[in-house]
Design a protein around this motif. Structure first.
Motif, PDB file in Angstrom:
ATOM      1  N   GLU B 121       0.801  -1.216   0.000  1.00  0.00           N
ATOM      2  CA  GLU B 121       0.000   0.000   0.000  1.00  0.00           C
ATOM      3  C   GLU B 121       0.844   1.281   0.000  1.00  0.00           C
ATOM      4  OE1 GLU B 121      -2.672   0.240   3.277  1.00  0.00           O
ATOM      5  OE2 GLU B 121      -4.014   1.627   2.259  1.00  0.00           O
ATOM      6  N   LEU B 122       2.057   1.191   0.583  1.00  0.00           N
ATOM      7  CA  LEU B 122       2.855   2.411   0.780  1.00  0.00           C
ATOM      8  C   LEU B 122       3.045   3.249  -0.494  1.00  0.00           C
ATOM      9  CD1 LEU B 122       4.553   4.098   2.806  1.00  0.00           C
ATOM     10  CD2 LEU B 122       6.523   2.789   2.045  1.00  0.00           C
ATOM     11  N   PRO B 123       3.471   2.632  -1.613  1.00  0.00           N
ATOM     12  CA  PRO B 123       3.652   3.464  -2.812  1.00  0.00           C
ATOM     13  C   PRO B 123       2.350   4.085  -3.295  1.00  0.00           C
ATOM     14  CG  PRO B 123       4.678   1.317  -3.107  1.00  0.00           C
ATOM     15  CD  PRO B 123       3.889   1.248  -1.844  1.00  0.00           C
ATOM     16  N   LEU B 124       1.236   3.397  -3.040  1.00  0.00           N
ATOM     17  CA  LEU B 124      -0.058   3.930  -3.482  1.00  0.00           C
ATOM     18  C   LEU B 124      -0.431   5.157  -2.663  1.00  0.00           C
ATOM     19  CD1 LEU B 124      -2.000   0.568  -3.887  1.00  0.00           C
ATOM     20  CD2 LEU B 124      -0.531   1.748  -5.525  1.00  0.00           C
ATOM     21  N   GLU B 133      -9.745   3.292  -3.178  1.00  0.00           N
ATOM     22  CA  GLU B 133      -9.002   2.912  -4.385  1.00  0.00           C
ATOM     23  C   GLU B 133      -7.780   2.069  -4.006  1.00  0.00           C
ATOM     24  OE1 GLU B 133      -9.710   3.183  -7.352  1.00  0.00           O
ATOM     25  OE2 GLU B 133      -7.918   3.375  -8.614  1.00  0.00           O
ATOM     26  N   ARG B 134      -7.112   2.508  -2.933  1.00  0.00           N
ATOM     27  CA  ARG B 134      -5.933   1.761  -2.484  1.00  0.00           C
ATOM     28  C   ARG B 134      -6.336   0.354  -2.077  1.00  0.00           C
ATOM     29  NH1 ARG B 134      -4.442   6.368   1.026  1.00  0.00           N
ATOM     30  NH2 ARG B 134      -4.902   5.049   2.808  1.00  0.00           N
ATOM     31  N   ARG B 135      -7.433   0.283  -1.326  1.00  0.00           N
ATOM     32  CA  ARG B 135      -7.879  -1.023  -0.844  1.00  0.00           C
ATOM     33  C   ARG B 135      -8.163  -1.964  -2.014  1.00  0.00           C
ATOM     34  NH1 ARG B 135     -10.654  -3.126   3.661  1.00  0.00           N
ATOM     35  NH2 ARG B 135     -10.338  -1.163   4.732  1.00  0.00           N
ATOM     36  N   ARG B 136      -8.842  -1.412  -3.033  1.00  0.00           N
ATOM     37  CA  ARG B 136      -9.180  -2.242  -4.193  1.00  0.00           C
ATOM     38  C   ARG B 136      -7.906  -2.747  -4.870  1.00  0.00           C
ATOM     39  NH1 ARG B 136      -9.488  -1.723  -9.471  1.00  0.00           N
ATOM     40  NH2 ARG B 136      -8.899   0.480  -9.486  1.00  0.00           N
ATOM     41  N   LEU B 137      -6.955  -1.832  -5.116  1.00  0.00           N
ATOM     42  CA  LEU B 137      -5.739  -2.203  -5.830  1.00  0.00           C
ATOM     43  C   LEU B 137      -4.915  -3.228  -5.043  1.00  0.00           C
ATOM     44  CD1 LEU B 137      -4.637   1.260  -7.241  1.00  0.00           C
ATOM     45  CD2 LEU B 137      -5.158  -0.780  -8.573  1.00  0.00           C
ATOM     46  N   VAL B 138      -4.815  -2.999  -3.727  1.00  0.00           N
ATOM     47  CA  VAL B 138      -4.030  -3.926  -2.912  1.00  0.00           C
ATOM     48  C   VAL B 138      -4.685  -5.296  -2.892  1.00  0.00           C
ATOM     49  CG1 VAL B 138      -3.157  -4.394  -0.597  1.00  0.00           C
ATOM     50  CG2 VAL B 138      -3.096  -2.064  -1.487  1.00  0.00           C
ATOM     51  N   ASP B 139      -6.020  -5.308  -2.695  1.00  0.00           N
ATOM     52  CA  ASP B 139      -6.727  -6.586  -2.671  1.00  0.00           C
ATOM     53  C   ASP B 139      -6.537  -7.343  -3.978  1.00  0.00           C
ATOM     54  OD1 ASP B 139      -7.619  -6.240  -0.144  1.00  0.00           O
ATOM     55  OD2 ASP B 139      -9.596  -5.452  -0.697  1.00  0.00           O
TER      56      ASP B 139
END
Lengths: 261, 287, 272
Positions: B121-124, B133-139
């Motif tokens: 998540e850090l770079p996001l 959005e971060r949650r979706r991408l990480v998942d």
């Protein structure tokens, strides 16, 4: 089975201390020696010597000065140490100078600072404690920052982490195990300087009280002071360990994983 | 740059559109000289190649061929002496926004004080993406590499192969134009390695990301790539740009046992052997 | 290819590549000296509190011409060396004895953990009563403080013995002495040396403290005398000398460490 194991561990941990204290108790029971009063007498003297008044006016101020000086050293040491560790030029420029200041035994700073701030009052004492604690923290912070894994540094750069994030997430966290080594050394130096800084001139404080007992030949009281100082040293190291245990849990895991591999 | 076709190869890299506008990465005349202590070392002499958007290109070279130097130059982690690296039409001078790097040293490229999820998540966060959005991408990224269950673990609690999956998930979630991989599987065991190779192929096809994969393993390069760039020894130039005309569906058993795979492997192997002996493209002065 | 190979070892001390840094480092020291000269001269700092460098230097030159100074220097170094030697021997012997038995380790662990953080300055009143300002007072404090540093390192060292090597030695029926000589001692040696380096620094701190606070003869005592007689320049001169002794102690301890560790492939961590 588990409980038995725990009990056994506990027994092993307390066995020797109990034996030692018992020996002291028994051996000193009939002591008529002026310097070695019976332990029973020391224990009896303890509560009346360290009453609330004394704790309030001697013990707590000493500990407060230690806390303030130590905190200053921690903040300044980590900030300066990170800056020096990140810059090769600064490091080359300052390294011999820092080596010199580090090598000065901290108690000798007491008379030097006293020239500026006098022997009484808080300022001089806090500065002395801070200066004594500063060098181990600073030099270890430099080492810690210098030893940051270059792959990790590259990773942070390639993901374009901002300066602030890089400092907080990479530099501070990454150097923290090494900083902890310095902080632990600094803590024991801090206690020494805390005591020494009260021994000159007319002063109050934990160290001053103990020496006062000795000068007035209040021997059992002096012994309670020695014991109290010992307990404080022990308690501080326990607190330090607990803080370290939680904040560096990741580091312990990492090292264990490395060893297992 | 020489683009030779070996006999029997059909052209798989047929650019349907204008190649100039559809290049993800363009490296022109890259040169890297290390200066230090009164002597300079020419690591990379003159490298020119380009990578079309959405393709998967492997770079192989003999050990000591300057692969890592080249990759660090492309990633903007290392200043270059001459030439230019262009990503998405922009010259690379520092690490660019559209690039993610997966390093060989998986254990050292993940933040050990963060959990798997925090690492991804850090770079996001730094990109300024919103929480949802971060949650979706990480998942998605963790699911894609098969690590959904390990999101709360710390990297050092995982096996080497799983750690490298985390690094890949982090790169994928970052949604880069070009994904650089620097010998990512050199330090994992053979079985894990095969799995990870297939993972890279799958992700590449599914996400349409452009991949530049550096390796010293000839089989891996031929198995993975659409093209294989073979490097000379130092100072590095490109010895040959080999088109890999294997079918798009690749399979560890089937593909590797086809005669064509053997031919390509044989060809690349010979090139590497030549490179080790100091063979250089026509007209090049040896080092 | 790897042009820039950084050592990733965690415990390797600096020491290589020092010559290259000598010029900026010397410049750094010169800057400090220049500031020390300019700040009091320009009145930024009260020269009564911090005399300019040149005055301190001339006070130092005066000191070097007196026998009091050399006697004090000798007393300080002697107290430091004797205390360090005693704590090394005691730390190694006790550490080896405790370390060689699992039960002994478990029984003593809590006691060591309790006694170790007790600040040695807590003993000042006691030694003053017992020995006054004799060198013995300083010796007790030095030994108490330095002993723990050595002991703890020796315990780490003995615990680090590879169990496979230990079993090998037993299976070849090495005698107890041979096991110690060939297996335990070589493994523990780097730790012993680290303990030596830490103890050397701590011993100097306590020696100076005892001289300063109790009045045990030595440089620390001279600092106190200079301070109370208002000879600020002499006080600074002596502090510089004490600092230089500290630098020399650290440097020589590190040299010893490097010498010994050169024979050891393993680089030991200081922290542990």
């Amino acid at each position: 089975m588990r409980i038995r194991h725990l009990l056994l561990q506990l027994l092993k941990a307390v066995a020797l201390p109990i034996v030692l204290v018992t020996i002291w108790w028994v051996a000193s029971a009939d002591s008529t020696s002026f310097f070695w009063p019976p332990l029973s007498e020391i224990v009896k003297t303890f509560p009346e010597t360290w009453d609330w008044d004394r704790i309030q006016h001697d013990v707590l101020p000493s500990l407060a000065r230690l806390a303030i000086g130590y905190t200053i050293a921690l903040v300044v040491g980590v900030a300066l140490g990170s800056a020096i560790g990140l810059s090769r030029t600064l490091r080359a420029f300052l390294e011999p100078t820092l080596e010199f200041f580090r090598a000065i035994p901290p108690p000798i700073l007491v008379p030097v600072i006293a020239v500026f701030a006098g022997y009484t009052g808080w300022t001089g004492k806090i500065i002395t404690i801070a200066l004594g604690c500063l060098w181990p923290i600073l030099l270890n912070a430099v080492e810690g920052v210098r030893g940051l894994d270059e792959v990790l540094v590259d990773t942070a750069r390639s993901y374009r982490l901002r300066r602030r994030t890089r400092f907080a997430q990479l530099v501070l966290r990454g150097s923290s195990p090494q900083v902890a080594v310095g902080a632990r050394q600094a803590l024991s130096i801090g206690v020494i300087v805390m005591v020494i800084s009260e021994l000159f001139g007319a002063n109050r404080g934990l160290g001053a009280s103990i020496v006062q007992f000795q000068r007035s030949f209040a021997i059992p009281q002096m012994w309670t002071g020695i014991i109290l100082l010992g307990l404080i040293g022990f308690a501080l190291s326990v607190v330090f360990r607990i803080v370290e245990h939680y904040s560096l849990a990741w580091y312990r895991g990492l090292r264990q994983a490395d060893r297992g591999a | 740059m020489t683009s030779t076709q070996i006999p029997g190869a059909t052209d798989v890299t047929d650019p349907a559109t204008d190649p100039a506008t559809d290049l993800a990465l363009d490296v022109r005349g890259l040169k890297k000289v290390y200066d230090g202590q009164g002597r300079s070392v020419e690591a990379v002499r003159d490298l020119t190649f380009s990578i079309e958007r959405g393709s998967l290109v492997c770079i192989v070279g003999p050990s000591g061929a300057g692969k890592t130097t080249l990759l660090r130059c492309i990633a903007g982690l290392l200043g270059i002496t001459d030439g230019e690296v262009v990503l998405d039409g922009e010259r690379v001078t520092s690490p660019p926004a559209g690039m993610a790097v997966v390093f060989q040293e998986y254990g050292r490229s993940l933040f050990p004080w963060m959990t798997v999820r925090q690492n991804v998540e850090l770079p996001l966060k730094e990109k300024g993406l919103r929480r949802a959005e971060r949650r979706r991408l990480v998942d998605e990224a963790l699911a894609a590499v098969g690590l959904t269950d390990s999101e709360d673990a710390h990297p050092w609690q995982l096996s080497g192969g799983m750690q490298q999956r985390v690094a890949i998930a982090r790169a994928v979630a970052y949604e880069p134009t070009v994904l650089l991989m620097d010998e990512p599987f050199a330090a994992v065991d053979a079985q894990t390695r095969a799995d990870l190779e297939d993972l890279v192929r799958t992700l590449w096809k599914r996400l349409g990301v452009t991949v530049l994969f550096v390796t010293h393993d000839i089989d891996e390069a031929v198995y993975l790539g659409q093209r294989v760039l073979v490097l000379s020894n130092r100072p590095t130039v490109i010895l040959e740009d080999v088109a890999i005309d294997l079918p798009d569906e690749r399979d560890q058993l089937e593909t590797r046992s086809t005669p064509r795979f053997a031919e390509l492997r044989h060809h690349v192997y010979e090139l590497i052997q030549q490179a080790k002996r100091g063979h250089r493209p026509d007209g090049e002065a040896p080092a | 290819m790897t042009v820039a190979v950084h050592p990733t070892s965690t415990g390797a001390r600096r020491g290589t590549g020092r010559g290259r840094d000598a010029v900026p480092g010397a410049l750094g020291l010169l800057t400090v000296v220049a500031l020390w000269e300019i700040l009091p001269t320009a009145g930024v700092v009260n020269p009564e509190y911090l005399p300019p460098f040149t005055e301190v230097a001339s006070a130092l030159a005066d000191q070097l011409g007196t026998s009091t100074f050399w006697t004090a220097l000798g007393q300080t170094l002697r107290g430091w060396a004797i205390g360090l030697a005693i704590s090394m021997v005691a730390g190694i012997v006790v550490g080896m004895l405790i370390g060689s038995s699992r039960l002994a380790r478990e029984l003593t662990a809590s006691t060591i953990e309790f006694l170790r953080p007790i600040p040695s300055v807590a003993l000042i009143p006691l030694v003053v009563l017992l020995y006054g300002s004799q060198p013995k007072s300083a010796l007790v404090l030095v030994v108490y403080a330095a002993f723990w540093q050595v002991l703890v390192q020796v315990l780490y060292g003995v615990a680090d013995v590879d169990p496979v090597i230990r079993d090998t030695a037993r299976s070849y029926r090495f005698s107890r002495w041979a096991r110690f000589r060939q297996v335990v001692w070589p493994t523990a040696l780097p730790y012993v040396v680290t303990g030596f380096r830490l103890a050397a620094a701590v011993a100097l701190i306590l020696e100076i403290t005892a001289e300063l606070v109790i009045g045990v003869p030595g440089l620390g005592q001279r600092v106190g005398v200079a301070r109370s007689s208002g000879a600020t320049d002499t006080m600074y001169a002596l502090v510089v000398v004490v600092g230089l002794i500290g630098v020399a102690v650290n440097a020589s301890a590190r040299t010893v460490e490097r010498r010994v560790l050169r024979w050891h492939p393993s680089v030991r961590r200081e922290s542990a």
